[in-house]
Write an enzyme that holds these catalytic residues in place. Sequence first.
Site, mmCIF file in Angstrom:
data_model
loop_
_atom_site.group_PDB
_atom_site.id
_atom_site.type_symbol
_atom_site.label_atom_id
_atom_site.label_comp_id
_atom_site.label_asym_id
_atom_site.label_seq_id
_atom_site.Cartn_x
_atom_site.Cartn_y
_atom_site.Cartn_z
ATOM 1 N N LYS A 82 0.839 -1.200 0.000
ATOM 2 C CA LYS A 82 0.000 0.000 0.000
ATOM 3 C C LYS A 82 0.875 1.251 0.000
ATOM 4 C CE LYS A 82 -3.662 1.955 2.999
ATOM 5 N NZ LYS A 82 -4.422 1.668 4.254
ATOM 6 N N SER A 157 -9.077 2.261 3.707
ATOM 7 C CA SER A 157 -8.177 2.955 2.801
ATOM 8 C C SER A 157 -7.262 2.031 2.001
ATOM 9 C CB SER A 157 -7.321 3.953 3.596
ATOM 10 O OG SER A 157 -6.518 3.296 4.555
ATOM 11 N N SER A 181 -9.401 -0.093 7.824
ATOM 12 C CA SER A 181 -8.891 0.130 6.472
ATOM 13 C C SER A 181 -8.379 -1.112 5.761
ATOM 14 C CB SER A 181 -7.792 1.195 6.490
ATOM 15 O OG SER A 181 -8.345 2.466 6.694
#
EC number: 3.5.1.13
Length: 477
Positions: A82, A157, A181
């Site tokens: 990520k 996220s 997330s």
Amino acid sequence: MTEQNLHWLSATEMAASVASNNLSPNEIAEAMIQRVDAVNPSINAIVQFDREQVTRDAAELSRQQEAGEKLGPLHGVPFTIKDLTAVDGLPTTFGMKPMADNIATGNAVVVDRLRGAGGLFLGKTNTPESGYYGGTDNHLYGPTHNPWKLGNSAGGSSGGASAAVAAGLGPLAEGSDGAGSVRIPSALCGVVGLKPTTGVIPQTILAGRFYNWAYHGPITRTVADNALMLDIMAGPDNADPLSIERAETSYVEASKGDVKGLRVAWSPNLGLGHVDPEVLAVCLDALAAFEELGAQITEATPQWGNPSESMWSGIWVPGFASEYDLLDWENQRGEVDDYLIEIMHEAERLTGVDVGRADAFRGDMWDTWTTFMNDYDVLVSPTLASATFPLRQFAPSWLEGASLREQLLDWLFTYPYNMLNNPAITVPAGFTADGRPVGLQIAARHRRDALVLRTAANFEAVRPWADKKPADSLVVA
């Protein structure tokens, strides 16, 4: 085995095929590059991708295989990182235009561990600006689409990570979870996402080393792969003062065994509000699997009130503000999201008393939780109040016009476990009538990560999902 189906192999299957010399890292890399080229333009999950570097790395891993060298447990298996997590020599942008040239000068601990296990780094995945909300869109890279329904949210996220796994862009993705997330996008994209106990995986995402609410977590298509990835990433490191010793038994081994007699508490909403009736119906149908497995199910909900205000004023708002206070926010309008700027101004209005009261609430919540769990082994609920909804929409339609805090938090059943630091996993429960994935969340007490994985693995055995994939007609332009 053909390049056409290599991308749907699990990490466990890939690693076994490489170890037995039935598959080479070169073959895996070629198949994955083709898949990324075919699919990623439609969903925008991977935002930093260097096919030449992937090819070079795979060649070295193949050389090691051919030379008969000792291979790691992930030798040749692709993984993504990520874009909140540092990869040496690449930008760590946090999804923000002002950070586009923020080149990392070293790897995060989890990156070193995945590479050290022989993993093949595929690329970096999309995230909302600073990872601040449960969708994935930003001014730098644009939105990530849900592979099951283009034009809809992949969640966030870790939306790029979850969309990548769901679409066959690698079996393993690193995510991070500060209020859900990892679990939010995993639920919306129909994959497996774990938030481990605080400290199981050392975190180097946040500058505040003593923050105990945001941690890395594995995102995969199967529970076995999730346990495997956790085994690689877990263990203490001096970079994280809250990191803890590894469990004596590997998570892969500890996740085996039955759950007969398991005491399951079922809560339709964790006491947090409205649930879409179709989501609830899918989860209730999935709940029957635990009866088939011999578990004892009781409907029960912890009476912890509504923790969203404490999450907002005690953790989320001051946490984001302290992480990014060096940016000149007002001069970044048009470059970063206006809502993120609003959060920064909200932090300026908070007092020390506000933060202290929120922390006290968190302590009371802990007492309620531990007392409640004296009677149960796991607590099962929907992961979210809704399935995926259109892009650029902050929350389900019933929250339209609500406050920013309500839109960000009031459809999530994930954030209480960030406040409590305990493990929670989301697994695919089924689909809505129009084909949108629904997630089921399984939580347990502090350091019961193996129990969470074992419960999830048993559920997967009687309600398998790995053969369910988004149609290429949806994800290939």
